[in-house]
Write a protein that holds these residues in place. Structure first.
Motif, PDB file in Angstrom:
ATOM      1  N   ASP A 343       0.825  -1.199   0.000  1.00  0.00           N
ATOM      2  CA  ASP A 343       0.000   0.000   0.000  1.00  0.00           C
ATOM      3  C   ASP A 343       0.871   1.266   0.000  1.00  0.00           C
ATOM      4  OD1 ASP A 343      -1.973   1.812   0.163  1.00  0.00           O
ATOM      5  OD2 ASP A 343      -2.699   1.215   2.138  1.00  0.00           O
ATOM      6  N   THR A 344       1.361   1.613  -1.196  1.00  0.00           N
ATOM      7  CA  THR A 344       2.252   2.766  -1.312  1.00  0.00           C
ATOM      8  C   THR A 344       1.546   4.067  -0.930  1.00  0.00           C
ATOM      9  OG1 THR A 344       3.475   1.646  -3.051  1.00  0.00           O
ATOM     10  CG2 THR A 344       3.759   4.027  -2.914  1.00  0.00           C
ATOM     11  N   LEU A 345       0.265   4.165  -1.274  1.00  0.00           N
ATOM     12  CA  LEU A 345      -0.467   5.409  -0.998  1.00  0.00           C
ATOM     13  C   LEU A 345      -0.501   5.734   0.490  1.00  0.00           C
ATOM     14  CD1 LEU A 345      -3.502   5.479  -3.451  1.00  0.00           C
ATOM     15  CD2 LEU A 345      -1.497   6.980  -3.392  1.00  0.00           C
ATOM     16  N   ALA A 346      -0.803   4.716   1.314  1.00  0.00           N
ATOM     17  CA  ALA A 346      -0.854   4.933   2.768  1.00  0.00           C
ATOM     18  C   ALA A 346       0.528   5.316   3.281  1.00  0.00           C
ATOM     19  CB  ALA A 346      -1.328   3.661   3.461  1.00  0.00           C
ATOM     20  N   ARG A 347       1.523   4.737   2.667  1.00  0.00           N
ATOM     21  CA  ARG A 347       2.884   4.943   3.124  1.00  0.00           C
ATOM     22  C   ARG A 347       3.399   6.354   2.815  1.00  0.00           C
ATOM     23  NH1 ARG A 347       7.884   1.694   0.638  1.00  0.00           N
ATOM     24  NH2 ARG A 347       9.488   2.413   2.063  1.00  0.00           N
ATOM     25  N   ILE A 348       3.013   6.895   1.652  1.00  0.00           N
ATOM     26  CA  ILE A 348       3.554   8.217   1.284  1.00  0.00           C
ATOM     27  C   ILE A 348       2.752   9.355   1.902  1.00  0.00           C
ATOM     28  CG2 ILE A 348       4.576   7.419  -0.874  1.00  0.00           C
ATOM     29  CD1 ILE A 348       2.248   8.587  -2.392  1.00  0.00           C
ATOM     30  N   LYS A 349       1.595   9.020   2.491  1.00  0.00           N
ATOM     31  CA  LYS A 349       0.734  10.040   3.092  1.00  0.00           C
ATOM     32  C   LYS A 349       1.491  11.003   4.017  1.00  0.00           C
ATOM     33  CE  LYS A 349      -4.176   9.166   3.349  1.00  0.00           C
ATOM     34  NZ  LYS A 349      -5.142   8.223   3.895  1.00  0.00           N
ATOM     35  N   PRO A 350       2.224  10.464   5.029  1.00  0.00           N
ATOM     36  CA  PRO A 350       2.925  11.394   5.929  1.00  0.00           C
ATOM     37  C   PRO A 350       3.933  12.281   5.197  1.00  0.00           C
ATOM     38  CG  PRO A 350       3.470   9.109   6.442  1.00  0.00           C
ATOM     39  CD  PRO A 350       2.354   9.082   5.463  1.00  0.00           C
ATOM     40  N   PHE A 351       4.514  11.760   4.108  1.00  0.00           N
ATOM     41  CA  PHE A 351       5.491  12.551   3.359  1.00  0.00           C
ATOM     42  C   PHE A 351       4.802  13.685   2.587  1.00  0.00           C
ATOM     43  CE2 PHE A 351       7.757   8.717   4.265  1.00  0.00           C
ATOM     44  CZ  PHE A 351       9.063   9.118   4.445  1.00  0.00           C
ATOM     45  N   LEU A 352       3.582  13.399   2.116  1.00  0.00           N
ATOM     46  CA  LEU A 352       2.843  14.435   1.393  1.00  0.00           C
ATOM     47  C   LEU A 352       2.263  15.463   2.356  1.00  0.00           C
ATOM     48  CD1 LEU A 352       1.061  12.205  -1.286  1.00  0.00           C
ATOM     49  CD2 LEU A 352       2.967  13.782  -1.657  1.00  0.00           C
TER      50      LEU A 352
END
Ligand SMILES: [Zn+2]
Length: 359
Positions: A343-352
């Protein structure tokens, strides 16, 4: 009441067939051997526990033994002194269901130990291992990957680009102040494609392919900050130890030693960090980028591009003619950056969600 038995007098190994009489009222047994009448009190007899269909043994107080197939007459009047253990074993032997339960319990306990005990054990072993030993292991792993066909070959990336990436990573560490000891290595990735790794001992490898995929040095620094997180927490070393420990345990159980002997390079390339380790490395990267005034979005950008590339290569692979499917396109090896995170989307959330911080 009586039963047939073989009498061993404890002096010679010769069996003497006897007829044993059980006198319930007198609470004793009597039999004649070599013309001599022998009498023993029931309470002095030690009837050994029943096991399978083996002959029953009765220890006599004179050091002799009686051996018989059927002692049900005797057992009717005497309680066996068998220990709970032997009785339990006899019970299990005659109740297959319980045997299966015991087997499942053993397998489950083994699984629990591999799942939870081994990682904890690896942590202790890692803490007790001198850094020099870990560095040596990393060095050997890199040598193995360099000499194994299909893995690394010398980098062909632009030397100026490599120098600017090295400098950018260095500035990150200057800002961060607590970077672990590391060594950056550039390689052509071969079948592992666009990728970056942390090997034991702080060796970080970045492939030409991921440099080509990146839009700027910040994206590579973001990837390396993630790998730096793995280095900082010695994840690669701990994971390698876990592999060795699990291998040893499985070999001890199955007797198959060949599983340990399989090459280290292949093992390292198949190595998957736990999600927990990946999250730790991500958080380290996010914090590092914040401290170094780098845009956290760069991490999200390269991750999404990596994923898109992998999806694209997957599509290409399925459309290829069968003969070409095994080409080293990199599609069959998942990038370390994506390995444990479907789940890349959940993972990049904090970075975005985190703004660039340059205070
Ligand atoms: Zn990772």
């Amino acid at each position: 009441m009586s039963f047939q038995a073989n009498y061993f007098d404890g002096l010679s190994s010769r069996a003497k067939p006897v007829l044993v009489r059980v006198a319930e009222h007198a609470k004793n047994i009597t039999f004649e051997a070599d013309g001599e009448k022998l009498t023993f009190n029931l309470i002095d007899l030690n009837v050994q526990a029943k096991l399978g269909t083996a002959k029953r043994l009765i220890d006599l107080p004179n050091g002799g033994k009686l051996e018989a197939f059927d002692i049900s007459e005797l057992e009717a009047v005497i309680p066996t002194k068998a220990s709970a253990f032997w009785r339990g074993l006899y019970y299990l032997e005659n109740h297959l269901g319980w045997v299966l339960v015991a087997l499942l319990a053993t397998v489950f306990a083994g699984w629990l130990f591999l799942q939870f005990g081994v990682p904890k054990l690896a942590e202790y072993v890692a803490d007790a291992t001198p850094p020099a030993m870990e560095e040596k292991l990393g060095e050997q792993a890199l040598q193995g990957l360099d000499s194994s066909v299909g893995y690394f070959s010398p980098s062909k990336a632009d030397p100026a680009r490599k120098a600017s990436i090295t400098a950018a990573l260095n500035s990150l560490c200057v800002a961060l102040k607590d970077c672990p000891k590391y060594r950056l290595e550039f390689r052509a990735g071969g079948m592992i494609g666009a990728n970056a790794f942390a090997l034991p001992g702080g060796i970080m490898v970045v492939t030409d392919e991921i440099i080509t995929l990146s839009k700027n040095d910040t994206e590579i620094v973001a990837v390396l900050a993630h790998e730096m997180g793995h280095v900082k927490m010695r994840h690669a070393f701990r994971q390698s130890l876990q592999g060795v420990l699990s291998g040893l345990i499985l070999a001890a159980v199955t007797g198959d030693v060949s599983s340990i002997g399989s090459g280290l390079p292949a093992a390292l390339m198949q190595m998957r960090y736990s999600r927990e380790h990946e999250t730790e490395a991500d958080m380290f990267a996010l914090n590092a980028m914040q401290k170094a005034c780098l845009p956290p979005k760069a991490f999200a950008d390269i991750l999404q591009r990596l994923e898109a590339q992998m999806r694209g290569e997957d599509d290409k692979t399925t459309k290829k003619a069968p003969l070409q499917q095994h080409s080293n396109s990199g599609a069959d090896v998942i990038s370390e950056m994506l390995a444990s995170h479907p789940d890349t989307l959940a993972r990049i959330k904090p970075f975005l969600a985190t703004k660039q911080n340059c205070n």
